[in-house]
Design an enzyme around this catalytic site. Structure first.
Site, mmCIF file in Angstrom:
data_model
loop_
_atom_site.group_PDB
_atom_site.id
_atom_site.type_symbol
_atom_site.label_atom_id
_atom_site.label_comp_id
_atom_site.label_asym_id
_atom_site.label_seq_id
_atom_site.Cartn_x
_atom_site.Cartn_y
_atom_site.Cartn_z
ATOM 1 N N SER A 5 0.841 -1.196 0.000
ATOM 2 C CA SER A 5 0.000 0.000 0.000
ATOM 3 C C SER A 5 0.876 1.245 0.000
ATOM 4 O O SER A 5 1.668 1.465 0.926
ATOM 5 C CB SER A 5 -0.900 0.013 1.236
ATOM 6 N N HIS A 28 -1.345 -1.346 -4.129
ATOM 7 C CA HIS A 28 -2.598 -0.925 -3.488
ATOM 8 C C HIS A 28 -2.599 0.593 -3.308
ATOM 9 O O HIS A 28 -1.666 1.167 -2.742
ATOM 10 C CB HIS A 28 -2.691 -1.638 -2.132
ATOM 11 N N ASP A 30 -4.724 3.737 -1.822
ATOM 12 C CA ASP A 30 -5.797 4.119 -0.903
ATOM 13 C C ASP A 30 -6.314 5.515 -1.229
ATOM 14 O O ASP A 30 -5.628 6.515 -1.010
ATOM 15 C CB ASP A 30 -5.284 4.081 0.538
ATOM 16 N N MET A 32 -8.870 8.315 -0.214
ATOM 17 C CA MET A 32 -9.687 8.732 0.935
ATOM 18 C C MET A 32 -10.192 10.154 0.705
ATOM 19 O O MET A 32 -9.454 10.991 0.184
ATOM 20 C CB MET A 32 -8.851 8.704 2.221
ATOM 21 N N HIS A 61 -8.379 1.192 -3.744
ATOM 22 C CA HIS A 61 -9.282 1.004 -2.603
ATOM 23 C C HIS A 61 -9.931 2.350 -2.290
ATOM 24 O O HIS A 61 -9.282 3.240 -1.746
ATOM 25 C CB HIS A 61 -8.445 0.475 -1.422
ATOM 26 N N MET A 63 -12.021 4.615 -0.322
ATOM 27 C CA MET A 63 -12.677 4.882 0.967
ATOM 28 C C MET A 63 -13.342 6.238 0.847
ATOM 29 O O MET A 63 -12.871 7.248 1.391
ATOM 30 C CB MET A 63 -11.623 4.847 2.092
ATOM 31 N N MET A 132 -11.463 -5.598 5.790
ATOM 32 C CA MET A 132 -10.638 -4.635 6.542
ATOM 33 C C MET A 132 -10.299 -5.225 7.908
ATOM 34 O O MET A 132 -11.191 -5.642 8.654
ATOM 35 C CB MET A 132 -11.383 -3.315 6.738
ATOM 36 N N ASP A 170 -6.716 -6.241 4.530
ATOM 37 C CA ASP A 170 -6.075 -4.925 4.527
ATOM 38 C C ASP A 170 -6.056 -4.347 5.933
ATOM 39 O O ASP A 170 -7.111 -4.100 6.519
ATOM 40 C CB ASP A 170 -6.852 -3.994 3.583
#
Ligand code: DX5
Ligand code: ZN
Length: 220
Positions: A5, A28, A30, A32, A61, A63, A132, A170
């Protein structure tokens, strides 16, 4: 499979940080939005640049709130897998169809407190399930071992042919926790701080993969 990540990487040198883990199966990413989670990272423009900077398939991913609207852009841009949160999606089945039609795999993520059972039918439309093992929002948190019950359930559903997807985990994955996750039946391990806080991130990926392989149940 190991998916480092980049949340724990140097954001000013993402191309170099990707190049440090070329042995990884996925990278990965992330995303957000400071709404779905209390943190803000990066979005589609950075993902587009990263796609040009690395050949490692991107595992995005999201979020974020309203993935029904925003996720498609990541698939269209060329992300390999686009994961949305079931807690945020209004119509997760339609969303999976849209993602696949746009050319990516579709991933569904569940937070530690979200049960798996209500979503088994929905998951028939998905290629990955991201369990998660920390509250989403930040890297470097401690692994929540209790989520492994959901991993075992998902593994059983896949092994008995009820679902066809990769089980991904994760949060808090490191050399102390990866064996238990592998034993429970995880296929793909996201690791942020365990990879990018290491002196040699590439080696950290190899070491994690070896530990996971040693504890994976043999599955035809
Ligand atoms: C957390 C992110 C994770 C994070 C994991 O919300 O989804 O991908 O980078 O970091 P570690 O491996 O340090 O727990
Ligand atoms: Zn993540």
């Amino acid at each position: 499979m190991i998916a480092p990540s980049i949340l724990s990487a140097d954001f000013a040198n993402l191309a170099r940080e990707a190049a440090a883990v070329t042995g990884a199966e996925w990278l990965h990413v992330d995303v957000m939005d400071a709404h779905f989670v209390p943190n803000l990272t990066l979005g589609l423009p950075v993902v587009k640049s990263l796609l040009k900077a690395t050949d490692i398939p991107l595992d995005c991913h999201l979020m974020i709130d309203d993935p029904d609207r925003w996720a498609i852009g990541y698939a269209e841009a060329g992300a390999h897998n686009v994961t949305v949160h079931v807690e945020a999606a209004a119509d997760p089945v339609q969303l999976a169809k849209n993602l696949r039609a746009a050319g990516s795999k579709a991933g569904l993520s569940i937070k530690p407190g979200t049960p798996l059972e209500p979503y088994v039918e929905v998951l028939k439309h998905y290629d990955t399930l991201l369990v998660m093992s920390v509250e989403p929002g930040f890297g470097g948190q401690s692994f929540m071992v209790e989520v492994l019950d959901k991993v075992r359930t998902a593994r059983r559903l896949v092994d008995t042919g009820h679902l066809r997807l990769l089980v991904e985990i994760d949060g808090g994955i490191n050399s102390d926790t990866i064996a238990a996750a592998a034993e429970a039946g995880v296929d793909c391990f996201v690791a942020g701080s365990a990879v990018y806080d290491a002196e040699d991130p590439g080696r950290a990926v190899e070491a994690l993969r070896a530990l996971a392989a040693a504890s994976s149940p043999h599955r035809g």
